[in-house]
Motif scaffolding. Structure first.
Motif, PDB file in Angstrom:
ATOM      1  N   LEU A  77       0.840  -1.187   0.000  1.00 20.50           N
ATOM      2  CA  LEU A  77       0.000   0.000   0.000  1.00 20.50           C
ATOM      3  C   LEU A  77       0.879   1.242   0.000  1.00 20.50           C
ATOM      4  O   LEU A  77       1.879   1.295   0.701  1.00 20.50           O
ATOM      5  CB  LEU A  77      -0.899   0.030   1.233  1.00 20.50           C
ATOM      6  N   ASP A  78       0.497   2.242  -0.798  1.00 21.00           N
ATOM      7  CA  ASP A  78       1.237   3.498  -0.749  1.00 21.00           C
ATOM      8  C   ASP A  78       0.686   4.348   0.396  1.00 21.00           C
ATOM      9  O   ASP A  78      -0.311   3.993   1.029  1.00 21.00           O
ATOM     10  CB  ASP A  78       1.191   4.237  -2.090  1.00 21.00           C
ATOM     11  N   SER A  79       1.323   5.470   0.688  1.00 22.61           N
ATOM     12  CA  SER A  79       0.926   6.269   1.844  1.00 22.61           C
ATOM     13  C   SER A  79      -0.501   6.796   1.713  1.00 22.61           C
ATOM     14  O   SER A  79      -1.222   6.899   2.696  1.00 22.61           O
ATOM     15  CB  SER A  79       1.910   7.419   2.068  1.00 22.61           C
ATOM     16  N   LYS A  80      -0.953   7.094   0.491  1.00 19.39           N
ATOM     17  CA  LYS A  80      -2.330   7.562   0.293  1.00 19.39           C
ATOM     18  C   LYS A  80      -3.320   6.454   0.653  1.00 19.39           C
ATOM     19  O   LYS A  80      -4.331   6.695   1.310  1.00 19.39           O
ATOM     20  CB  LYS A  80      -2.544   8.017  -1.147  1.00 19.39           C
ATOM     21  N   GLU A  81      -3.029   5.226   0.226  1.00 20.12           N
ATOM     22  CA  GLU A  81      -3.904   4.094   0.529  1.00 20.12           C
ATOM     23  C   GLU A  81      -3.931   3.799   2.031  1.00 20.12           C
ATOM     24  O   GLU A  81      -4.952   3.393   2.569  1.00 20.12           O
ATOM     25  CB  GLU A  81      -3.457   2.849  -0.226  1.00 20.12           C
ATOM     26  N   LYS A  82      -2.800   4.023   2.696  1.00 18.52           N
ATOM     27  CA  LYS A  82      -2.748   3.794   4.137  1.00 18.52           C
ATOM     28  C   LYS A  82      -3.640   4.779   4.886  1.00 18.52           C
ATOM     29  O   LYS A  82      -4.168   4.462   5.943  1.00 18.52           O
ATOM     30  CB  LYS A  82      -1.316   3.888   4.641  1.00 18.52           C
ATOM     31  N   LEU A  83      -3.809   5.970   4.339  1.00 18.56           N
ATOM     32  CA  LEU A  83      -4.664   6.968   4.976  1.00 18.56           C
ATOM     33  C   LEU A  83      -6.124   6.831   4.581  1.00 18.56           C
ATOM     34  O   LEU A  83      -7.020   6.981   5.395  1.00 18.56           O
ATOM     35  CB  LEU A  83      -4.178   8.384   4.636  1.00 18.56           C
ATOM     36  N   SER A  84      -6.390   6.530   3.314  1.00 19.82           N
ATOM     37  CA  SER A  84      -7.775   6.529   2.829  1.00 19.82           C
ATOM     38  C   SER A  84      -8.356   5.135   2.613  1.00 19.82           C
ATOM     39  O   SER A  84      -9.556   4.995   2.430  1.00 19.82           O
ATOM     40  CB  SER A  84      -7.860   7.315   1.517  1.00 19.82           C
ATOM     41  N   GLY A  85      -7.547   4.113   2.633  1.00 18.52           N
ATOM     42  CA  GLY A  85      -8.025   2.768   2.326  1.00 18.52           C
ATOM     43  C   GLY A  85      -8.712   2.049   3.461  1.00 18.52           C
ATOM     44  O   GLY A  85      -9.312   0.999   3.266  1.00 18.52           O
ATOM     45  N   LEU A  86      -8.653   2.619   4.651  1.00 17.71           N
ATOM     46  CA  LEU A  86      -9.232   1.943   5.807  1.00 17.71           C
ATOM     47  C   LEU A  86     -10.734   1.717   5.638  1.00 17.71           C
ATOM     48  O   LEU A  86     -11.247   0.661   5.992  1.00 17.71           O
ATOM     49  CB  LEU A  86      -8.941   2.740   7.080  1.00 17.71           C
ATOM     50  N   LYS A  87     -11.436   2.671   5.067  1.00 21.35           N
ATOM     51  CA  LYS A  87     -12.879   2.517   4.865  1.00 21.35           C
ATOM     52  C   LYS A  87     -13.150   1.345   3.913  1.00 21.35           C
ATOM     53  O   LYS A  87     -14.065   0.557   4.142  1.00 21.35           O
ATOM     54  CB  LYS A  87     -13.489   3.806   4.327  1.00 21.35           C
ATOM     55  N   SER A  88     -12.357   1.209   2.875  1.00 26.01           N
ATOM     56  CA  SER A  88     -12.513   0.077   1.953  1.00 26.01           C
ATOM     57  C   SER A  88     -12.228  -1.245   2.661  1.00 26.01           C
ATOM     58  O   SER A  88     -12.901  -2.248   2.412  1.00 26.01           O
ATOM     59  CB  SER A  88     -11.594   0.247   0.751  1.00 26.01           C
ATOM     60  N   PHE A  89     -11.251  -1.239   3.535  1.00 27.18           N
ATOM     61  CA  PHE A  89     -10.937  -2.426   4.341  1.00 27.18           C
ATOM     62  C   PHE A  89     -12.139  -2.793   5.208  1.00 27.18           C
ATOM     63  O   PHE A  89     -12.525  -3.960   5.286  1.00 27.18           O
ATOM     64  CB  PHE A  89      -9.696  -2.146   5.196  1.00 27.18           C
ATOM     65  N   PHE A  90     -12.766  -1.786   5.847  1.00 25.40           N
ATOM     66  CA  PHE A  90     -13.954  -2.031   6.659  1.00 25.40           C
ATOM     67  C   PHE A  90     -15.073  -2.634   5.814  1.00 25.40           C
ATOM     68  O   PHE A  90     -15.727  -3.588   6.226  1.00 25.40           O
ATOM     69  CB  PHE A  90     -14.482  -0.732   7.276  1.00 25.40           C
ATOM     70  N   MET A  91     -15.303  -2.054   4.647  1.00 27.40           N
ATOM     71  CA  MET A  91     -16.380  -2.537   3.781  1.00 27.40           C
ATOM     72  C   MET A  91     -16.138  -3.982   3.359  1.00 27.40           C
ATOM     73  O   MET A  91     -17.063  -4.797   3.357  1.00 27.40           O
ATOM     74  CB  MET A  91     -16.538  -1.637   2.548  1.00 27.40           C
ATOM     75  N   ALA A  92     -14.913  -4.304   2.998  1.00 29.40           N
ATOM     76  CA  ALA A  92     -14.593  -5.674   2.575  1.00 29.40           C
ATOM     77  C   ALA A  92     -14.786  -6.651   3.735  1.00 29.40           C
ATOM     78  O   ALA A  92     -15.358  -7.730   3.560  1.00 29.40           O
ATOM     79  CB  ALA A  92     -13.164  -5.734   2.045  1.00 29.40           C
ATOM     80  N   HIS A  93     -14.342  -6.254   4.919  1.00 26.71           N
ATOM     81  CA  HIS A  93     -14.487  -7.139   6.079  1.00 26.71           C
ATOM     82  C   HIS A  93     -15.964  -7.318   6.449  1.00 26.71           C
ATOM     83  O   HIS A  93     -16.408  -8.427   6.745  1.00 26.71           O
ATOM     84  CB  HIS A  93     -13.700  -6.586   7.269  1.00 26.71           C
ATOM     85  N   TYR A  94     -16.706  -6.240   6.402  1.00 23.76           N
ATOM     86  CA  TYR A  94     -18.146  -6.284   6.676  1.00 23.76           C
ATOM     87  C   TYR A  94     -18.838  -7.228   5.700  1.00 23.76           C
ATOM     88  O   TYR A  94     -19.660  -8.055   6.081  1.00 23.76           O
ATOM     89  CB  TYR A  94     -18.711  -4.867   6.570  1.00 23.76           C
ATOM     90  N   PHE A  95     -18.477  -7.114   4.429  1.00 22.81           N
ATOM     91  CA  PHE A  95     -19.053  -7.970   3.395  1.00 22.81           C
ATOM     92  C   PHE A  95     -18.706  -9.438   3.655  1.00 22.81           C
ATOM     93  O   PHE A  95     -19.577 -10.315   3.628  1.00 22.81           O
ATOM     94  CB  PHE A  95     -18.543  -7.556   2.019  1.00 22.81           C
ATOM     95  N   LEU A  96     -17.443  -9.700   3.897  1.00 21.81           N
ATOM     96  CA  LEU A  96     -17.017 -11.084   4.089  1.00 21.81           C
ATOM     97  C   LEU A  96     -17.641 -11.702   5.328  1.00 21.81           C
ATOM     98  O   LEU A  96     -17.971 -12.893   5.334  1.00 21.81           O
ATOM     99  CB  LEU A  96     -15.495 -11.162   4.150  1.00 21.81           C
ATOM    100  N   TRP A  97     -17.811 -10.918   6.378  1.00 19.12           N
ATOM    101  CA  TRP A  97     -18.413 -11.454   7.599  1.00 19.12           C
ATOM    102  C   TRP A  97     -19.912 -11.689   7.403  1.00 19.12           C
ATOM    103  O   TRP A  97     -20.443 -12.729   7.741  1.00 19.12           O
ATOM    104  CB  TRP A  97     -18.190 -10.516   8.777  1.00 19.12           C
ATOM    105  N   GLY A  98     -20.616 -10.711   6.833  1.00 20.97           N
ATOM    106  CA  GLY A  98     -22.058 -10.790   6.721  1.00 20.97           C
ATOM    107  C   GLY A  98     -22.566 -11.470   5.474  1.00 20.97           C
ATOM    108  O   GLY A  98     -23.737 -11.810   5.374  1.00 20.97           O
ATOM    109  N   LYS A  99     -21.685 -11.655   4.496  1.00 25.70           N
ATOM    110  CA  LYS A  99     -22.073 -12.266   3.224  1.00 25.70           C
ATOM    111  C   LYS A  99     -23.333 -11.617   2.657  1.00 25.70           C
ATOM    112  O   LYS A  99     -24.279 -12.286   2.252  1.00 25.70           O
ATOM    113  CB  LYS A  99     -22.245 -13.771   3.379  1.00 25.70           C
ATOM    114  N   GLU A 100     -23.321 -10.291   2.654  1.00 25.60           N
ATOM    115  CA  GLU A 100     -24.467  -9.541   2.138  1.00 25.60           C
ATOM    116  C   GLU A 100     -24.716  -9.882   0.668  1.00 25.60           C
ATOM    117  O   GLU A 100     -23.790  -9.945  -0.131  1.00 25.60           O
ATOM    118  CB  GLU A 100     -24.227  -8.044   2.270  1.00 25.60           C
TER     119      GLU A 100
END
Length: 125
Positions: A77-100
């Motif tokens: 991850l580049d420094s921009k992704e480290k700052l802004s990518g956390l929301k995408s990480f949350f969304m992916a984890h939420y999806f994988l856990w809930g299998k929406e």
């Protein structure tokens, strides 16, 4: 890595991707529009687990590993992704856990359009 729960500056994400478990807890529950005003820490963590299947410490550790792992074939991850990518990480984890199954159910809590929670944009994380 050794990540510990701290109470100082829980909303800070540093440029190198370090984020506290408290920030993970606060941000994730905020994205889901769950009001935690006056709610003790233990019930907040329980609510968090219902939606993400892991503890805030576990997600903070996973995010740290994504930001700092040196794995062959993995593009760091580049420094921009480290700052802004956390929301995408949350969304992916939420999806994988809930299998929406419906993108609108997943997009709504995070306040993003359905395109962000389908296909490549989601699986990128």
């Amino acid at each position: 890595p050794h990540l510990i729960m701290t109470t100082s500056h829980p909303h800070i994400i540093t440029a190198n991707g370090i984020v506290s478990p408290e920030a993970i807890l606060c941000k994730d529950l905020h994205y889901l529009k769950i009001d935690t005003t006056g709610v003790k820490l233990s019930p907040q963590k329980e609510e968090f687990g219902k939606h993400f299947g892991s503890s805030p410490l576990m997600l903070a550790t996973m995010w740290h590993d994504l930001c700092h792992a040196n794995i062959e074939g993995m593009i760091p991850l580049d420094s921009k992704e480290k700052l802004s990518g956390l929301k995408s990480f949350f969304m992916a984890h939420y999806f994988l856990w809930g299998k929406e199954k419906k993108a609108n159910k997943m997009a709504t809590p995070f306040g993003v359009c359905e395109k962000k929670v389908r296909g490549f944009a989601l699986w990128l994380w």
